[in-house]
Design an enzyme around this catalytic site. Sequence first.
Site, PDB file in Angstrom:
ATOM      1  CG  HIS A 163      -0.331   0.079   2.467  1.00  0.00           C
ATOM      2  ND1 HIS A 163      -0.040   1.431   3.221  1.00  0.00           N
ATOM      3  CD2 HIS A 163       0.045  -0.713   3.607  1.00  0.00           C
ATOM      4  CE1 HIS A 163       0.615   1.293   4.251  1.00  0.00           C
ATOM      5  NE2 HIS A 163       0.630  -0.107   4.557  1.00  0.00           N
ATOM      6  CB  CYS A 180       2.035  -3.111   4.859  1.00  0.00           C
ATOM      7  SG  CYS A 180       0.532  -3.777   5.616  1.00  0.00           S
TER       8      CYS A 180
END
Length: 206
Positions: A163, A180
Amino acid sequence: MGDGDENEQVRELQARLRQLDFFDRAPTGFYGTMTAGAVRKFQARRGLPETGSVDETTWQTLLSVTRKPTADELKPSTTNKLDTPDPRCMTGRVLCISKESRTLAWMIDGKVVSSMDVRFGSENTPTREGLFKVEWKAREWTSTIYHTPMPYAMFFSRGQAVHYSADFAARGYAGASHGCVNVRDRAKLSALFDQVKVGDKVVVHW
């Protein structure tokens, strides 16, 4: 222009500062601490007030000593050199993510379509390595655990996703994710998000 701004003029500012070796990363379009530091260095060199923000005088001075950035200067393919692809990346549609070179390469049938810089989790919250697939996508998402925005999220391993990260854009590798795969180029990730399908392969390797 100043801290927190995010637009194409900031991207041009960064590209022009990079021409003068004041800014050593690919332009992100986000005005954070690194951009402010580069602006202060430029202002000091030119005898201007060292504010770290760009007023009309600073901007016009910068324009006078730089040239209009090319498209490649504004949006280079990647800052970091791509690693040799993992063998698992050579077939099909793959997000090929290298921890060694800190890059993400979007590959189709062994060919690199696009690439971008990434960063990973810390020692306490490491990014998992291995072979995964895109489980689901969300153009706008906020972490239910950390309550931070995760635009253009592509989830591949439980709560871990690729992301966009405004913090990565601002602080670079001085920070880390909670596991992430952070991307700092919002425009590139937006284009990638539209191409990637649920079920596409994800390879995270050294």
